[in-house]
Write an enzyme that holds these catalytic residues in place. Sequence first.
Site, PDB file in Angstrom:
ATOM      1  CG  ASP A  10      -1.767   1.143   1.428  1.00 30.95           C
ATOM      2  OD1 ASP A  10      -2.264   1.696   0.584  1.00 30.95           O
ATOM      3  OD2 ASP A  10      -1.590   1.921   2.545  1.00 30.95           O
ATOM      4  CG  ASP A  12      -2.090   7.680   0.331  1.00 33.97           C
ATOM      5  OD1 ASP A  12      -0.905   8.185  -0.117  1.00 33.97           O
ATOM      6  OD2 ASP A  12      -2.836   7.737  -0.401  1.00 33.97           O
TER       7      ASP A  12
END
Length: 254
Positions: A10, A12
């Site tokens: 991922d 953010d």
Amino acid sequence: MTELKGLIFDVDGTLADNEQCGHRVAFNRAFVDAGVDWHWDEETYDRLLRVFGGKERMRHYLEEFVDGFEPPEGRDEFIRRVHASKTEHYGRLLETGEIPLRTGVARLIREAHQSGLKLAIASTTTLENAITLLAVNLGAECPGWFDVFACGDVVQKKKPAPDIYEYALERLGLSAQECLVIEDTESGLESARSAGLRTLITVNPTTRDEDFAGAEIVLDQLGEPNQPFSVLAGDAGGASWVDIEFLRKIHARN
């Protein structure tokens, strides 16, 4: 035993603590550009982070927090225009190095690349943002180390739906059993697990109190040899930082 062949990140909150100090700041600057008197403080943004996707976050804000606002061009075009402005502001924050990677991230990405693991990004952030974050912090050649960028609107259903991870797996040409995910949110964990993926969680201040039942291990950070991680749930087997050997051991447990 299935060999670990791929690592999916991922972006953010996982690669960088960029939500409050990056995306929130960029949204507020875009609101000024758009001539609206909105300001997302940290508490408001924490609540909005439960909605994945920047445009989806804006739409939720319009529906739940703002009364009687109807832009002349319509909501869809207004959201598109403001989000485009926000992306430009966020890009400038990235380019000036104001959003560094989290502890251990740069080292682990280099080690993973050198070990021959396939690398992928699976995130609602835009492709441009993901590439800039990696290039600024790890060098212009770094984005080329990644086999797949599953970013932005490449799938219709955002996390916690499994679509973004299924998309990444398909393009990696690997099975879920051959990969490991690194995430930071409960929704990201649900998305990855729904796609059959084992997941390592590194929390940030916004997500620390979320429910991570089902994660292989929950850490406060990836750590460095001189800056060990803290284990919040699970068994690190005596390790104090995440490296490729650690990931292979986590992957082999089941």
